[in-house]
Design a protein around this motif. Structure first.
Motif, short mmCIF file in Angstrom:
data_model
loop_
_atom_site.label_atom_id
_atom_site.label_comp_id
_atom_site.label_asym_id
_atom_site.label_seq_id
_atom_site.Cartn_x
_atom_site.Cartn_y
_atom_site.Cartn_z
N LEU A 1 28.02 15.91 19.82
CA LEU A 1 27.61 17.32 19.79
C LEU A 1 27.12 17.74 21.18
CD1 LEU A 1 27.09 19.93 18.22
CD2 LEU A 1 24.92 18.94 17.44
N THR A 2 26.38 16.86 21.85
CA THR A 2 25.96 17.14 23.23
C THR A 2 27.17 17.27 24.14
OG1 THR A 2 23.87 15.96 22.93
CG2 THR A 2 24.66 16.22 25.20
N PHE A 3 28.13 16.37 23.98
CA PHE A 3 29.37 16.41 24.75
C PHE A 3 30.08 17.75 24.55
CE2 PHE A 3 33.94 15.81 25.00
CZ PHE A 3 34.12 15.08 26.17
N LEU A 4 30.16 18.19 23.29
CA LEU A 4 30.82 19.45 22.96
C LEU A 4 30.15 20.62 23.68
CD1 LEU A 4 31.93 20.48 19.40
CD2 LEU A 4 30.54 22.04 20.72
N ARG A 5 28.82 20.62 23.68
CA ARG A 5 28.09 21.70 24.34
C ARG A 5 28.26 21.64 25.86
NH1 ARG A 5 23.79 21.29 20.01
NH2 ARG A 5 23.81 23.35 18.99
N GLN A 6 28.25 20.44 26.41
CA GLN A 6 28.43 20.30 27.86
C GLN A 6 29.76 20.88 28.33
OE1 GLN A 6 27.94 16.08 28.42
NE2 GLN A 6 25.78 16.26 28.98
N ARG A 7 30.77 20.78 27.49
CA ARG A 7 32.09 21.29 27.84
C ARG A 7 32.23 22.78 27.57
NH1 ARG A 7 30.77 16.37 28.82
NH2 ARG A 7 32.35 15.37 30.08
N GLY A 8 31.18 23.39 27.02
CA GLY A 8 31.23 24.81 26.71
C GLY A 8 32.02 25.14 25.47
N TRP A 9 32.35 24.13 24.69
CA TRP A 9 33.18 24.37 23.51
C TRP A 9 32.43 25.14 22.43
CZ3 TRP A 9 35.81 18.87 23.13
CH2 TRP A 9 36.83 18.81 24.08
N HIS A 10 31.11 25.03 22.39
CA HIS A 10 30.35 25.79 21.39
C HIS A 10 30.52 27.29 21.63
CE1 HIS A 10 27.84 25.61 24.89
NE2 HIS A 10 26.86 26.30 24.35
N ASP A 11 30.57 27.70 22.90
CA ASP A 11 30.80 29.11 23.22
C ASP A 11 32.23 29.52 22.87
OD1 ASP A 11 28.22 29.49 24.21
OD2 ASP A 11 28.79 28.90 26.25
N ASP A 12 33.18 28.63 23.12
CA ASP A 12 34.58 28.92 22.78
C ASP A 12 34.75 29.08 21.27
OD1 ASP A 12 35.19 28.76 25.44
OD2 ASP A 12 36.12 26.78 25.32
N VAL A 13 34.06 28.24 20.50
CA VAL A 13 34.13 28.34 19.04
C VAL A 13 33.57 29.68 18.58
CG1 VAL A 13 33.21 27.42 16.87
CG2 VAL A 13 34.11 25.85 18.61
N ALA A 14 32.44 30.08 19.15
CA ALA A 14 31.84 31.36 18.77
C ALA A 14 32.78 32.52 19.11
CB ALA A 14 30.50 31.53 19.49
N LYS A 15 33.39 32.47 20.27
CA LYS A 15 34.34 33.52 20.68
C LYS A 15 35.55 33.54 19.75
CE LYS A 15 37.18 35.01 24.62
NZ LYS A 15 37.56 34.72 26.02
N HIS A 16 36.05 32.36 19.42
CA HIS A 16 37.19 32.21 18.51
C HIS A 16 36.88 32.87 17.16
CE1 HIS A 16 40.41 30.05 16.32
NE2 HIS A 16 39.48 29.70 15.44
N LEU A 17 35.68 32.67 16.65
CA LEU A 17 35.30 33.27 15.36
C LEU A 17 35.14 34.78 15.49
CD1 LEU A 17 32.76 30.56 14.15
CD2 LEU A 17 35.00 31.07 13.14
N ARG A 18 34.61 35.27 16.61
CA ARG A 18 34.47 36.71 16.81
C ARG A 18 35.82 37.42 16.78
NH1 ARG A 18 30.73 35.21 20.85
NH2 ARG A 18 32.23 35.74 22.52
N TYR A 19 36.85 36.73 17.23
CA TYR A 19 38.19 37.31 17.25
C TYR A 19 38.97 37.03 15.95
CZ TYR A 19 37.97 38.82 22.11
OH TYR A 19 37.64 39.47 23.28
#
Length: 532
Positions: A344-362
């Protein structure tokens, strides 16, 4: 002379072993990892089983994050599960007595006879500690092997990596250390597609002790393309150089996909169709401790689906946070993990949590499976340090859910009803997890249950229908369930064979290749002569 192609037996030819108090053992070792050991053992198991020989697979020690659940609630490597299927047998923990599941660069969870070993109050063991534990591990390995040779006429054993790893020779239980302990013959297989096959075979043999060299009864060359006549001079040289027979040359089987230990892409070729024709784009996030990647085999095989694994710098050990954006897609999948908080830390370091949020917004959708499901909640707590340092981590917050990691693993084969897109279909799979997830009283995040498991509801679907998650591995393996997931995404896709059917087809292809290209009469004679 080298074994000729087509020097085979058929089911009409008598091919049995003389009855004895105990079964015989044949071991397959490889010059490298991914040389084809798993495939050859599976092919031989099916071939012998079809000849009505009671045959069982065996791997003394397996290091893999891909595992299967036995009927008795034990855990073994998925490669041995596939080999058991090839032998037409139900799963047994004795097929893989030692399973090592890496959870850090230097530590593993040790599973003995299907159950997690507790070592000094911890379920984790450092590599140096495991080296000291190997003598005890060998007792577990030998007890399983003994039970198997008492039940079966033949046990076909898969080695691990290469027997010529000098730094791993002391206390070896996976390759020649095991072969010497049970006094069995050994075949060595090498992958010619990687290049340098003669150096692989001669070099491996030369690095073995004399007694180990003496038990090598022959070579198999794997993944050959082209005219076999162009290889014959090399085979003749190899036999003269080593005084060992070449027992066959297996062809490159295009499109073969068969369970391996940890390699994410197990196909022998990339001939899966043009991704540009796919209707649905799916991205599976790959983090360092990703587990059970076989969950996505059905997606990768489907002609209407473009399923991509998204790798990021750091998966191979480089922990520098490099941003690699998730590409446009209809579905993002968070797979299982052997170290959820670290990944989960790795995921956040890569910025994937923001990408997931953007993906859901669209309007995109997200699925979390097992460890990925835990990441979708509010909190993950590891009070005993079962997967690393004790503590807690904030989840991605899409479900009002808290997960607590517990020492006792859940190991279940499961049948359920998938409830999605206002439809219900039957689904089956398995659960392997240490976490226990419960809902938090939070009315701000209403959700629905994804699975009806004989009256017990599990898994979650967000109220807006965009985020789903559960502990069940094998979500896409049955065609009806896969189609329902695609309908949830808004697409109709063609019905494809189940993963079970695809596995069976792969096993049959490998068995046919063994029958056609190996000198099975000579192999049978070698086994018989060894045990005279």
């Amino acid at each position: 002379m080298p074994a000729k192609q087509g020097n085979t037996h058929t089911s009409d030819t008598p091919f049995t072993f003389a009855k004895s108090a105990q079964g015989k053992t044949l071991m397959v070792q490889g010059t490298t990892s991914d040389a084809g050991k798993t495939t050859l053992v599976a092919g031989l198991c099916r071939l012998f089983a079809d000849l009505h020989i009671k045959v069982a697979p065996f791997k003394p020690q397996n290091m893999s994050l891909n595992s299967a659940v036995t009927p008795c609630g034990g855990e073994i490597g998925r490669a041995q599960a596939l080999q058991a299927k090839a032998a037409r047998l139900p799963l047994e923990v004795d097929f893989n007595p030692m399973l090592l599941k890496p959870n850090s660069d230097t530590g593993v969870q040790v599973i003995v006879h299907g159950k997690v070993l507790t070592h000094g109050g911890s379920s984790n063991m450092e590599a140096s500690e495991y080296q000291d534990y190997k003598k005890t591990a060998m007792h577990a390995v030998l007890s399983s092997h003994q039970r198997l040779i008492e039940k079966y006429d033949l046990v076909v054993v898969e080695g691990a990596g290469s027997p010529a790893e000098i730094n791993l020779r002391e206390g070896d239980i996976a390759n020649m250390g095991f072969a010497e302990a049970v006094d069995c013959p050994v075949l060595i297989i090498a992958d010619i597609d990687k290049g340098g096959v003669f150096a692989q075979l001669v070099g491996t043999l030369m690095l073995l002790s004399q007694s180990e060299q003496d038990r090598v009864v022959g070579f198999v060359i794997n993944r050959f393309r082209g005219d076999i006549k162009l290889l014959e001079s090399g085979l003749t040289w190899l036999e003269k150089k080593t005084n060992k027979p070449v027992l066959g040359v297996l062809p490159f089987l295009h499109g073969l996909d068969i369970s391996s230990e940890d390699a994410l892409v197990t196909q022998q070729s990339s001939e899966t169709g043009e991704s540009s024709t796919a209707k649905v784009r799916i991205v599976v996030l790959v983090y360092p401790h990703m587990s059970n990647h076989t969950d996505f085999d059905a997606l990768r095989h489907h002609k209407d689906i473009d399923c991509q694994f998204l790798f990021a710098k750091g998966v191979a050990g480089d922990n520098s946070p490099e941003k690699i954006a998730i590409p446009p897609c209809e579905l993002i999948i968070l797979p299982g993990s052997k170290n959820v908080r670290s990944d989960l830390t790795f995921l956040r370091q890569r910025g994937w949590h923001d990408d997931v949020a953007k993906h859901l917004r669209y309007g995109g959708k997200v699925i979390g499976i097992c460890g990925g499901y835990q990441m979708l909640g509010e909190l993950i707590v590891d009070p005993e340090g079962l997967e690393g340092q004790a503590g807690s981590s904030k989840g991605l917050g899409y479900f009002a859910m808290k997960t607590v990691l517990k020492r006792e693993k859940t190991l279940l084969n499961v049948s359920a009803i998938l409830q999605l897109a206002q439809q219900r279909v039957e689904i089956s799979g398995y659960e392997i997890h240490a976490g226990e997830s419960t809902l938090i009283n939070d009315g701000a995040k209403p959700c629905h249950y994804l699975l009806d498991m004989q009256g017990e509801e599990q898994g979650l679907l967000s109220d807006d229908g965009q985020v789903a998650g559960c502990y069940l591995h094998g979500l896409f393996d049955q065609p009806a369930a896969l189609q329902l997931f695609m309908q949830w995404l808004g697409y109709e896709v063609s019905k494809a064979p189940s993963v079970a059917v695809l596995e069976e087809q792969a096993i049959e292809r490998v068995s046919k290749a063994c029958q056609t290209h190996l000198d099975m009469v000579k192999i049978k004679q070698i086994i018989t002569d060894w045990y005279k």
